[in-house]
Design a protein around this motif. Sequence first.
Motif, PDB file in Angstrom:
ATOM      1  N   ILE A 121       0.830  -1.207   0.000  1.00  0.00           N
ATOM      2  CA  ILE A 121       0.000   0.000   0.000  1.00  0.00           C
ATOM      3  C   ILE A 121       0.864   1.257   0.000  1.00  0.00           C
ATOM      4  CG2 ILE A 121      -1.721   1.306   1.317  1.00  0.00           C
ATOM      5  CD1 ILE A 121      -2.803  -1.243  -0.124  1.00  0.00           C
ATOM      6  N   GLU A 122       1.944   1.239   0.763  1.00  0.00           N
ATOM      7  CA  GLU A 122       2.822   2.407   0.805  1.00  0.00           C
ATOM      8  C   GLU A 122       3.490   2.644  -0.550  1.00  0.00           C
ATOM      9  OE1 GLU A 122       6.654   4.160   3.195  1.00  0.00           O
ATOM     10  OE2 GLU A 122       5.290   2.836   4.264  1.00  0.00           O
ATOM     11  N   ASP A 123       3.934   1.588  -1.201  1.00  0.00           N
ATOM     12  CA  ASP A 123       4.551   1.747  -2.518  1.00  0.00           C
ATOM     13  C   ASP A 123       3.546   2.291  -3.532  1.00  0.00           C
ATOM     14  OD1 ASP A 123       6.798   1.265  -4.489  1.00  0.00           O
ATOM     15  OD2 ASP A 123       5.195   0.045  -5.362  1.00  0.00           O
ATOM     16  N   MET A 124       2.317   1.809  -3.477  1.00  0.00           N
ATOM     17  CA  MET A 124       1.288   2.313  -4.386  1.00  0.00           C
ATOM     18  C   MET A 124       1.013   3.796  -4.131  1.00  0.00           C
ATOM     19  SD  MET A 124      -1.367  -0.904  -4.602  1.00  0.00           S
ATOM     20  CE  MET A 124      -2.446  -0.100  -5.804  1.00  0.00           C
ATOM     21  N   HIS A 125       0.979   4.187  -2.862  1.00  0.00           N
ATOM     22  CA  HIS A 125       0.786   5.602  -2.537  1.00  0.00           C
ATOM     23  C   HIS A 125       1.946   6.448  -3.078  1.00  0.00           C
ATOM     24  CE1 HIS A 125      -2.554   4.764   0.266  1.00  0.00           C
ATOM     25  NE2 HIS A 125      -2.840   6.040   0.066  1.00  0.00           N
ATOM     26  N   TYR A 126       3.152   5.958  -2.921  1.00  0.00           N
ATOM     27  CA  TYR A 126       4.311   6.705  -3.441  1.00  0.00           C
ATOM     28  C   TYR A 126       4.187   6.863  -4.954  1.00  0.00           C
ATOM     29  CZ  TYR A 126       9.121   8.201  -4.278  1.00  0.00           C
ATOM     30  OH  TYR A 126      10.236   8.916  -4.660  1.00  0.00           O
ATOM     31  N   ASN A 127       3.809   5.795  -5.626  1.00  0.00           N
ATOM     32  CA  ASN A 127       3.731   5.790  -7.083  1.00  0.00           C
ATOM     33  C   ASN A 127       2.607   6.670  -7.622  1.00  0.00           C
ATOM     34  OD1 ASN A 127       2.470   3.803  -9.610  1.00  0.00           O
ATOM     35  ND2 ASN A 127       4.545   4.609  -9.768  1.00  0.00           N
ATOM     36  N   MET A 128       1.440   6.612  -6.995  1.00  0.00           N
ATOM     37  CA  MET A 128       0.269   7.302  -7.544  1.00  0.00           C
ATOM     38  C   MET A 128      -0.167   8.530  -6.761  1.00  0.00           C
ATOM     39  SD  MET A 128      -2.180   4.204  -8.747  1.00  0.00           S
ATOM     40  CE  MET A 128      -2.149   3.314  -7.206  1.00  0.00           C
ATOM     41  N   GLY A 129       0.181   8.595  -5.492  1.00  0.00           N
ATOM     42  CA  GLY A 129      -0.282   9.689  -4.646  1.00  0.00           C
ATOM     43  C   GLY A 129      -1.628   9.378  -4.025  1.00  0.00           C
ATOM     44  N   GLY A 130      -1.909  10.045  -2.940  1.00  0.00           N
ATOM     45  CA  GLY A 130      -3.142   9.825  -2.191  1.00  0.00           C
ATOM     46  C   GLY A 130      -4.415  10.042  -2.985  1.00  0.00           C
ATOM     47  N   PRO A 131      -4.514  11.130  -3.769  1.00  0.00           N
ATOM     48  CA  PRO A 131      -5.758  11.349  -4.521  1.00  0.00           C
ATOM     49  C   PRO A 131      -6.101  10.202  -5.478  1.00  0.00           C
ATOM     50  CG  PRO A 131      -4.506  13.381  -4.422  1.00  0.00           C
ATOM     51  CD  PRO A 131      -3.620  12.294  -3.860  1.00  0.00           C
ATOM     52  N   ARG A 132      -5.119   9.687  -6.203  1.00  0.00           N
ATOM     53  CA  ARG A 132      -5.394   8.570  -7.118  1.00  0.00           C
ATOM     54  C   ARG A 132      -5.701   7.291  -6.350  1.00  0.00           C
ATOM     55  NH1 ARG A 132      -0.888  10.522  -9.243  1.00  0.00           N
ATOM     56  NH2 ARG A 132      -1.193  12.187 -10.724  1.00  0.00           N
ATOM     57  N   MET A 133      -5.043   7.099  -5.222  1.00  0.00           N
ATOM     58  CA  MET A 133      -5.338   5.916  -4.398  1.00  0.00           C
ATOM     59  C   MET A 133      -6.763   5.965  -3.854  1.00  0.00           C
ATOM     60  SD  MET A 133      -3.107   3.472  -4.151  1.00  0.00           S
ATOM     61  CE  MET A 133      -3.419   2.646  -2.597  1.00  0.00           C
ATOM     62  N   GLY A 134      -7.287   7.181  -3.681  1.00  0.00           N
ATOM     63  CA  GLY A 134      -8.663   7.326  -3.207  1.00  0.00           C
ATOM     64  C   GLY A 134      -9.675   6.689  -4.136  1.00  0.00           C
ATOM     65  N   GLY A 135      -9.317   6.511  -5.401  1.00  0.00           N
ATOM     66  CA  GLY A 135     -10.200   5.863  -6.358  1.00  0.00           C
ATOM     67  C   GLY A 135     -10.286   4.354  -6.192  1.00  0.00           C
ATOM     68  N   PHE A 136      -9.410   3.788  -5.400  1.00  0.00           N
ATOM     69  CA  PHE A 136      -9.393   2.336  -5.162  1.00  0.00           C
ATOM     70  C   PHE A 136     -10.309   2.012  -3.973  1.00  0.00           C
ATOM     71  CE2 PHE A 136      -5.669   2.771  -7.739  1.00  0.00           C
ATOM     72  CZ  PHE A 136      -5.453   1.541  -8.337  1.00  0.00           C
ATOM     73  N   LYS A 137     -11.609   2.249  -4.141  1.00  0.00           N
ATOM     74  CA  LYS A 137     -12.555   2.110  -3.031  1.00  0.00           C
ATOM     75  C   LYS A 137     -12.625   0.674  -2.494  1.00  0.00           C
ATOM     76  CE  LYS A 137     -15.029   6.271  -4.026  1.00  0.00           C
ATOM     77  NZ  LYS A 137     -13.945   7.086  -3.650  1.00  0.00           N
ATOM     78  N   LYS A 138     -12.690  -0.299  -3.393  1.00  0.00           N
ATOM     79  CA  LYS A 138     -12.775  -1.697  -2.948  1.00  0.00           C
ATOM     80  C   LYS A 138     -11.458  -2.163  -2.331  1.00  0.00           C
ATOM     81  CE  LYS A 138     -16.507  -3.149  -5.980  1.00  0.00           C
ATOM     82  NZ  LYS A 138     -16.912  -4.039  -7.072  1.00  0.00           N
ATOM     83  N   LEU A 139     -10.336  -1.657  -2.837  1.00  0.00           N
ATOM     84  CA  LEU A 139      -9.039  -1.977  -2.229  1.00  0.00           C
ATOM     85  C   LEU A 139      -8.990  -1.394  -0.822  1.00  0.00           C
ATOM     86  CD1 LEU A 139      -6.135  -3.071  -2.293  1.00  0.00           C
ATOM     87  CD2 LEU A 139      -5.451  -0.928  -3.416  1.00  0.00           C
ATOM     88  N   LYS A 140      -9.510  -0.210  -0.663  1.00  0.00           N
ATOM     89  CA  LYS A 140      -9.550   0.443   0.641  1.00  0.00           C
ATOM     90  C   LYS A 140     -10.394  -0.383   1.622  1.00  0.00           C
ATOM     91  CE  LYS A 140      -9.960   5.092   2.475  1.00  0.00           C
ATOM     92  NZ  LYS A 140     -10.245   6.489   2.146  1.00  0.00           N
ATOM     93  N   GLU A 141     -11.544  -0.863   1.156  1.00  0.00           N
ATOM     94  CA  GLU A 141     -12.397  -1.704   1.992  1.00  0.00           C
ATOM     95  C   GLU A 141     -11.682  -2.999   2.375  1.00  0.00           C
ATOM     96  OE1 GLU A 141     -16.144  -2.439   0.036  1.00  0.00           O
ATOM     97  OE2 GLU A 141     -16.529  -0.291  -0.211  1.00  0.00           O
ATOM     98  N   ALA A 142     -11.048  -3.632   1.399  1.00  0.00           N
ATOM     99  CA  ALA A 142     -10.333  -4.889   1.665  1.00  0.00           C
ATOM    100  C   ALA A 142      -9.175  -4.663   2.629  1.00  0.00           C
ATOM    101  CB  ALA A 142      -9.834  -5.497   0.352  1.00  0.00           C
ATOM    102  N   THR A 143      -8.501  -3.517   2.493  1.00  0.00           N
ATOM    103  CA  THR A 143      -7.405  -3.174   3.405  1.00  0.00           C
ATOM    104  C   THR A 143      -7.942  -3.025   4.816  1.00  0.00           C
ATOM    105  OG1 THR A 143      -6.157  -2.088   1.645  1.00  0.00           O
ATOM    106  CG2 THR A 143      -5.598  -1.471   3.895  1.00  0.00           C
ATOM    107  N   GLY A 144      -9.054  -2.305   4.956  1.00  0.00           N
ATOM    108  CA  GLY A 144      -9.670  -2.115   6.265  1.00  0.00           C
ATOM    109  C   GLY A 144     -10.074  -3.426   6.915  1.00  0.00           C
TER     110      GLY A 144
END
Length: 173
Positions: free
Chosen positions: A100-123
């Motif tokens: 998750i941290e590498d993805m945030h570095y690569n895309m930034g927080g705003p683009r990661m915000g679009g990964f709603k189902k990934l966010k749910e699965a992470t939670g």
Amino acid sequence: MENYYGDIMEKTKQYEGMIKTAMLEKGGRKPVMTVGHGINVDEPHNKKLLPKDVVEGKRPITDKEDEAAVKANQKIAASDSDKFGSQGFRKLDKRAQGVIEDMHYNMGGPRMGGFKKLKEATGAGNYRSMADEIENSLYHKQTGNRAKEHVKTLRDLADEKELGDEMKRQLER
């Protein structure tokens, strides 16, 4: 941050590669000017951090400037990651946190915000669903081995968890 890659930023640097002079990268949804190890020069914090002549591509970035920018961007990625998936992120295995941290570095927080189902699965700490969401994304198509390694790591974690759960059930018998 220590995790499945050892030092997450060393692995992230390998993925990003080193671009000495700012250039337009066209691999994502929209072209992005980057320099150094994946530093987006259009981000306001990077414009403040980097010398104007580096941002404008008039001279190469120095190793010292790159290292300072990488550290600043890693700090942002770590902070954004910590909030991703609510409190569930902190409960993840360090290897999943690294994904998750590498993805945030690569895309930034705003683009990661679009990964709603990934966010749910992470939670929820659901590694298999996390892997599925990454595999079925545009990110997976655009980043090649980076995303494939992330998916493999998460599937391995899911298998480990399932094996551990099965062993617990057998011991309880």
